[in-house]
Design a protein around this motif. Structure first.
Motif, PDB file in Angstrom:
ATOM      1  N   GLY A 314     -47.683  44.018  18.533  1.00 18.30           N
ATOM      2  CA  GLY A 314     -47.400  43.456  19.300  1.00 18.30           C
ATOM      3  C   GLY A 314     -49.241  42.676  18.844  1.00 18.30           C
ATOM      4  N   PHE A 315     -49.516  43.099  17.885  1.00 15.99           N
ATOM      5  CA  PHE A 315     -50.100  42.862  17.534  1.00 15.99           C
ATOM      6  C   PHE A 315     -51.088  41.029  17.160  1.00 15.99           C
ATOM      7  N   THR A 316     -50.224  40.872  17.151  1.00 16.87           N
ATOM      8  CA  THR A 316     -49.611  39.418  16.868  1.00 16.87           C
ATOM      9  C   THR A 316     -50.451  38.190  18.352  1.00 16.87           C
ATOM     10  N   PRO A 317     -49.171  38.200  19.332  1.00 17.30           N
ATOM     11  CA  PRO A 317     -49.380  37.910  20.932  1.00 17.30           C
ATOM     12  C   PRO A 317     -50.312  38.731  21.844  1.00 17.30           C
ATOM     13  N   TYR A 318     -51.140  39.676  21.101  1.00 18.35           N
ATOM     14  CA  TYR A 318     -52.124  40.502  21.659  1.00 18.35           C
ATOM     15  C   TYR A 318     -53.583  39.787  21.616  1.00 18.35           C
ATOM     16  N   TYR A 319     -53.752  39.421  20.369  1.00 22.78           N
ATOM     17  CA  TYR A 319     -54.902  38.368  19.996  1.00 22.78           C
ATOM     18  C   TYR A 319     -55.047  37.241  20.110  1.00 22.78           C
ATOM     19  N   PHE A 320     -53.688  36.528  20.180  1.00 21.46           N
ATOM     20  CA  PHE A 320     -53.398  34.824  20.403  1.00 21.46           C
ATOM     21  C   PHE A 320     -54.097  34.794  21.960  1.00 21.46           C
ATOM     22  N   ARG A 321     -53.653  35.926  22.009  1.00 26.47           N
ATOM     23  CA  ARG A 321     -53.995  35.873  24.267  1.00 26.47           C
ATOM     24  C   ARG A 321     -55.736  35.682  24.255  1.00 26.47           C
ATOM     25  N   LEU A 322     -56.322  36.839  23.938  1.00 28.20           N
ATOM     26  CA  LEU A 322     -57.492  37.357  24.247  1.00 28.20           C
ATOM     27  C   LEU A 322     -57.953  36.231  23.642  1.00 28.20           C
ATOM     28  N   GLY A 323     -58.332  35.719  22.925  1.00 27.18           N
ATOM     29  CA  GLY A 323     -58.974  34.242  22.704  1.00 27.18           C
ATOM     30  C   GLY A 323     -59.471  32.992  22.820  1.00 27.18           C
ATOM     31  N   PRO A 324     -58.086  32.821  23.149  1.00 26.35           N
ATOM     32  CA  PRO A 324     -58.113  31.548  23.731  1.00 26.35           C
ATOM     33  C   PRO A 324     -58.296  31.910  24.998  1.00 26.35           C
ATOM     34  N   HIS A 325     -58.304  32.637  25.743  1.00 22.76           N
ATOM     35  CA  HIS A 325     -57.719  33.146  27.182  1.00 22.76           C
ATOM     36  C   HIS A 325     -59.328  32.939  27.815  1.00 22.76           C
ATOM     37  N   THR A 326     -60.054  33.673  27.036  1.00 12.80           N
ATOM     38  CA  THR A 326     -61.371  33.507  26.904  1.00 12.80           C
ATOM     39  C   THR A 326     -61.898  31.863  27.238  1.00 12.80           C
ATOM     40  N   VAL A 327     -61.707  31.216  26.305  1.00 11.35           N
ATOM     41  CA  VAL A 327     -62.407  29.959  26.428  1.00 11.35           C
ATOM     42  C   VAL A 327     -62.301  28.625  27.354  1.00 11.35           C
ATOM     43  N   LEU A 328     -60.051  29.453  27.418  1.00 10.04           N
ATOM     44  CA  LEU A 328     -60.208  28.204  28.488  1.00 10.04           C
ATOM     45  C   LEU A 328     -60.575  29.041  30.301  1.00 10.04           C
ATOM     46  N   THR A 329     -60.834  29.928  30.369  1.00  9.81           N
ATOM     47  CA  THR A 329     -61.433  30.832  31.164  1.00  9.81           C
ATOM     48  C   THR A 329     -62.354  30.051  31.862  1.00  9.81           C
TER      49      THR A 329
END
Length: 353
Positions: A314-329
Motif C-alpha cells: 500500500g506504499f503508493t496510495p499511502y504516499y500520495f495521500r500524505l502530502g496532498p492531505h497536508t496541503v489541502l488541510t
C-alpha cells in the motif's frame, strides 16, 4: 489565491511564539512561516478581534476533515492492499491501479468512499487533540524559557508527545475506519456490515467490549510518533536544499514539493507500524483466539509468510495521500480563518493562521 499564501498573525507576545503556534494547525512542520507579515495586536486590533484558541482547534480539525473528503479513496485502497495476501493467502490486487479499478467495478463510486464517516471522526478527534496538547506543552516550555520558543530537540519531543496522545484518543475512530474500509473485500456472509461510524462504535462496544475500541493502540501511537519525528526532520531539510538550487522561491509550490519529499521519507519510515496497526485492528477472534498476539507478531508473521517488503504494502496510495492531505488541510484552514475574520470579526482582507 495566487502562488503565495499571505499570512497575517495578530500577536500579543513574541514573533517566534506566534509562528510556532501557527505551525500546529498543520500535519507536521510542512510550511515555512519565516516570511509572515506581522502586526502588533495592541496597535492594529483589539484582543476581541482575534480568533479564540478554541475556534482554532475546531478549524484545525475542520481543515483535516475537509481534506479527508478528497483523499479518503486513497486511504481505502491503502488499507485493502495492506490486507491483501494476508498470512500468505492469494493476493486480491496486483497493484494500486488494479485495486482502484477492481473496487470501482465491484462496489461503485460510493464504495470507494466507504468508511468516510470514520475518516472524518478520526480527523475530528486526532487532529484537535494533537493541536490542543501541543499548544499547552508549547506554552509551558516557553514560560520555563522566559518567553523564548522551544529549541529543535524540544519541538521534536513535543511533536511526538502530542502526536502520540492524539493518536490514542483517535484510536476508536481508527478501528472503525480500518474495519469499514476492509469490509468490501470479504464475502457477504463474512462482512461486519457497519452502516456508519456510530453504528460501528455501538456494535463494537456491545459485541466485543469497550476495550476493543482501543485495539491496536500501541502501533497507532507508535506510527503517529514516527510520522511526527520523520516530518520534523525531513521537511525543513528538503525545503532548505530546494531553495539552494535557485529554482524554487517561497510559495505554495515549494511547500508542496517539500511536503511530497517529506511524505516519501515519512512513508518509508512509518509503513511497518501502519500495516501492523491495520491488521491488528481488523483481525477477528476465532474460537477465542486472536489472529495476532500483538503488533510485533504481525510484523514477524508478515515477513515470514509474505516477505520483508510486504511491510510496505500500500506504499503508493499511502504516499500520495500524505502530502496532498497536508496541503489541502493548510488551504482549508486558511479559508476558514478568512471566513471568521470577515463574517464574525468584521475584518476584511485577513486570513492567516
Amino acid at each position: 489565491m495566487g502562488d503565495v499564501f499571505r499570512f497575517t498573525i495578530w500577536v500579543d507576545n513574541s514573533y517566534d511564539t506566534c509562528v510556532e503556534r501557527s505551525r500546529l494547525l498543520l500535519d507536521g512542520p510542512n510550511f515555512d512561516f519565516s516570511n509572515l507579515q506581522l502586526f502588533n495586536q495592541n496597535s492594529k486590533m483589539s484582543s476581541k478581534e482575534t480568533i479564540p484558541t478554541g475556534v482554532k482547534f475546531i478549524f484545525g480539525g475542520g481543515g483535516g476533515m475537509a481534506a479527508t473528503l478528497f483523499v479518503q479513496p486513497l486511504d481505502l485502497v491503502k488499507n485493502r492492499m495492506q490486507l491483501s495476501g494476508e498470512m500468505g493467502k492469494t493476493k486480491q490486487y496486483k497493484n494500486t491501479g488494479d485495486a482502484l479499478i477492481t473496487i470501482l467495478r465491484q462496489e461503485g463510486v460510493r464504495g470507494i468512499y466507504t468508511g468516510l464517516s470514520a475518516g472524518l471522526l478520526r480527523q475530528a478527534t486526532y487532529t484537535t487533540t494533537r493541536l490542543g496538547v501541543y499548544m499547552n506543552i508549547f506554552d509551558y516550555v516557553s514560560k520555563s524559557r522566559e518567553g523564548k520558543p522551544p529549541n529543535a530537540f524540544q519541538k521534536l519531543f513535543m511533536g511526538c508527545t502530542a502526536g502520540g496522545i492524539g493518536a490514542f484518543v483517535g484510536t476508536p475512530a481508527e478501528v472503525c475506519l480500518i474495519r469499514m474500509t476492509a469490509d468490501g473485500r470479504l464475502p457477504i456472509d463474512q462482512r461486519r456490515g457497519y452502516t456508519g461510524v456510530f453504528n460501528a462504535l455501538s456494535r463494537i462496544i456491545s459485541e466485543e467490549g469497550v476495550l476493543t475500541m482501543w485495539r491496536g493502540w500501541q502501533p497507532t501511537v507508535a506510527r503517529a510518533m514516527v510520522v511526527n519525528a520523520a516530518q520534523l526532520a525531513s521537511y525543513s531539510q528538503a525545503k532548505e536544499e530546494l531553495k539552494k538550487t535557485g529554482y524554487f522561491g517561497e510559495g505554495i509550490f515549494l511547500h508542496f514539493v517539500s511536503s511530497m519529499f517529506s511524505g516519501l521519507v515519512t512513508t518509508i519510515a512509518s509503513m511497518p507500524t501502519d500495516i501492523a496497526k491495520t491488521r491488528v485492528q481488523n483481525m477477528k477472534i476465532i474460537d477465542g483466539k486472536p489472529e495476532y498476539k500483538n503488533a510485533l507478531d504481525v510484523i514477524f508473521k508478515t515477513v515470514s509468510k509474505e516477505g520483508f517488503f510486504s511491510l510496505w504494502k500500500g506504499f503508493t496510495p499511502y504516499y500520495f495521500r500524505l502530502g496532498p492531505h497536508t496541503v489541502l488541510t493548510f488551504i482549508f484552514i486558511e479559508q476558514l480563518n478568512k471566513f471568521y475574520y470577515k463574517y464574525v470579526l468584521g475584518v476584511e482582507g485577513h486570513g492567516g493562521l
